[in-house]
Design a protein around this motif. Structure first.
Motif, mmCIF file in Angstrom:
data_model
loop_
_atom_site.group_PDB
_atom_site.id
_atom_site.type_symbol
_atom_site.label_atom_id
_atom_site.label_comp_id
_atom_site.label_asym_id
_atom_site.label_seq_id
_atom_site.Cartn_x
_atom_site.Cartn_y
_atom_site.Cartn_z
ATOM 1 N N UNK A 1 -6.898 9.227 -1.539
ATOM 2 C CA UNK A 1 -6.137 9.805 -0.597
ATOM 3 C C UNK A 1 -5.818 11.241 -0.839
ATOM 4 N N UNK A 2 -5.386 11.456 -2.188
ATOM 5 C CA UNK A 2 -5.302 12.922 -2.771
ATOM 6 C C UNK A 2 -3.991 13.642 -1.828
ATOM 7 N N UNK A 3 -4.520 14.812 -1.272
ATOM 8 C CA UNK A 3 -3.351 15.621 -0.216
ATOM 9 C C UNK A 3 -3.266 14.959 1.055
ATOM 10 N N UNK A 4 -3.880 14.070 1.277
ATOM 11 C CA UNK A 4 -3.918 13.303 2.507
ATOM 12 C C UNK A 4 -2.880 12.076 2.551
ATOM 13 N N UNK B 1 -1.809 8.933 5.302
ATOM 14 C CA UNK B 1 -2.225 7.360 4.864
ATOM 15 C C UNK B 1 -0.778 6.600 5.049
ATOM 16 N N UNK B 2 0.344 7.277 4.047
ATOM 17 C CA UNK B 2 1.295 6.135 4.066
ATOM 18 C C UNK B 2 2.099 6.118 5.269
ATOM 19 N N UNK B 3 1.990 6.950 6.334
ATOM 20 C CA UNK B 3 2.637 6.778 7.552
ATOM 21 C C UNK B 3 1.811 5.964 8.464
ATOM 22 N N UNK B 4 0.594 5.795 8.403
ATOM 23 C CA UNK B 4 -0.244 4.989 9.044
ATOM 24 C C UNK B 4 0.025 3.333 8.663
ATOM 25 N N UNK C 1 11.428 8.470 3.118
ATOM 26 C CA UNK C 1 10.820 8.364 1.968
ATOM 27 C C UNK C 1 9.500 9.098 1.751
ATOM 28 N N UNK C 2 8.616 9.031 2.949
ATOM 29 C CA UNK C 2 7.441 9.774 2.879
ATOM 30 C C UNK C 2 7.945 11.219 3.091
ATOM 31 N N UNK C 3 8.630 11.540 3.886
ATOM 32 C CA UNK C 3 8.785 13.112 4.315
ATOM 33 C C UNK C 3 9.149 13.608 3.036
ATOM 34 N N UNK D 1 0.814 -1.277 -0.008
ATOM 35 C CA UNK D 1 -0.067 0.189 0.105
ATOM 36 C C UNK D 1 0.699 1.120 -0.032
ATOM 37 N N UNK D 2 2.064 1.227 0.753
ATOM 38 C CA UNK D 2 3.118 2.395 0.753
ATOM 39 C C UNK D 2 3.580 2.511 -0.716
#
Length: 289
Positions: free
Chosen positions: A208-211, A215-218, A254-256, A182-183
């Motif tokens: 998810x759009x701008x969120x 979501x990726x963090x979760x 990666x997410x940041x 999912x990530x």
């Protein structure tokens, strides 16, 4: 849809399992499971690692063929996929069925090298392989179904070594793989979001759009917790948890640093997930030793 060829991003792994990265991402959860099933102080079974490597190549190829068969009408509408053999009319649907039959026959030969429990378990995944490409038409969560499909090896690898699944280990490992998918595939889906809107297919990127980063963090947190649970249930040691910590740092960076509006950055982040899978495998091997 009329990007110059030089600006086109690489093919989407949820439209076609045709990338080397796709083979790695299918294979690595198998290696985790095979590694965790090894006896303490022992290396993973190299015969099984080799068999699963061959199987990953064949099943990724079969998934590629199935995807192209289901998506040939969609592929005609997207510049970077219009040249695919089925979409371009270079081969017929019958020819693709024959080719798929050859791929699945070879994959079956690999599967038959395993024990009976694993043969049944492996055959059960075929329904996911066949139906996955349809999911983008009916749900914004096709990446979840891809995760269920791509990480089946987290169950199969253990059973191939032990003769059955130890669910207290295999299920958390499988869940970790699904969260990982999912990530990385949500990140990749952001490359295609403009085309997906135009041709009417769905993805978690559009959901998810701008969120997306939240979501990726979760998903990443759920992955790390599941890996810790799997490790505790099979008495893993310090190197394993060190690898899990390194994976956490990798995912956080990666997410940041992710820019969901830059396809080239999404591709770079997606491709880096091979490092995540290799880190965990190395941690498992060293933890066993």
């Amino acid at each position: 849809l009329r990007h110059p060829p030089s600006s086109l991003p690489p093919p989407h792994p949820t439209r076609a399992f045709c990338l080397p990265s796709g083979t790695w991402l299918l294979y690595l959860p198998c290696t985790w499971s095979i590694g965790l099933a090894a006896e303490p102080g022992c290396l993973p079974d190299w015969r099984m690692l080799s068999l699963f490597g061959i199987g990953a190549v064949l099943m990724r190829g079969a998934g590629c063929t199935i995807n192209d068969m289901w998506d040939r009408d969609y592929d005609k509408k997207v510049a970077r996929t219009a040249s695919r053999p089925l979409a371009a009319g270079d081969i017929s649907t019958f020819q693709s069925f024959v080719f798929l039959g050859g791929q699945l026959s070879l994959a079956l030969c690999v599967l038959l090298c395993l024990n009976y429990y694993s043969i049944v378990l492996g055959a059960a995944s075929l329904s996911l392989v066949i139906t996955y490409p349809l999911m983008k038409r009916v749900t914004y969560w096709p990446q979840l179904v891809l995760g269920l499909t791509f990480n089946w090896g987290a169950l199969l690898g253990w059973s191939a070594i032990k003769g059955s699944c130890e669910w207290s280990v295999c299920l958390p490992l499988y869940l970790a793989g699904v969260m990982w998918t999912l990530v990385y595939d949500t990140i990749y889906a952001h490359q295609d979001k403009r085309d997906d809107i135009i041709i009417g297919v769905k993805s978690t990127a559009l959901q998810f759009k701008e969120d997306t980063k939240q979501w990726l963090s979760g998903f990443s947190l759920a992955m790390l917790l599941s890996l810790c649970m799997a490790g505790m249930n099979c008495n893993q040691t310090f190197p394993y948890y060190s690898a899990v910590a390194a994976i956490g740092a990798h995912l956080a960076h990666q997410i940041y640093t992710l820019d969901i509006d830059k396809p080239e950055d999404c591709w770079k982040k997606f491709a880096s997930n091979r490092t995540v899978g290799v880190l965990l495998f190395v941690g498992i091997v060293l933890g066993n030793l």
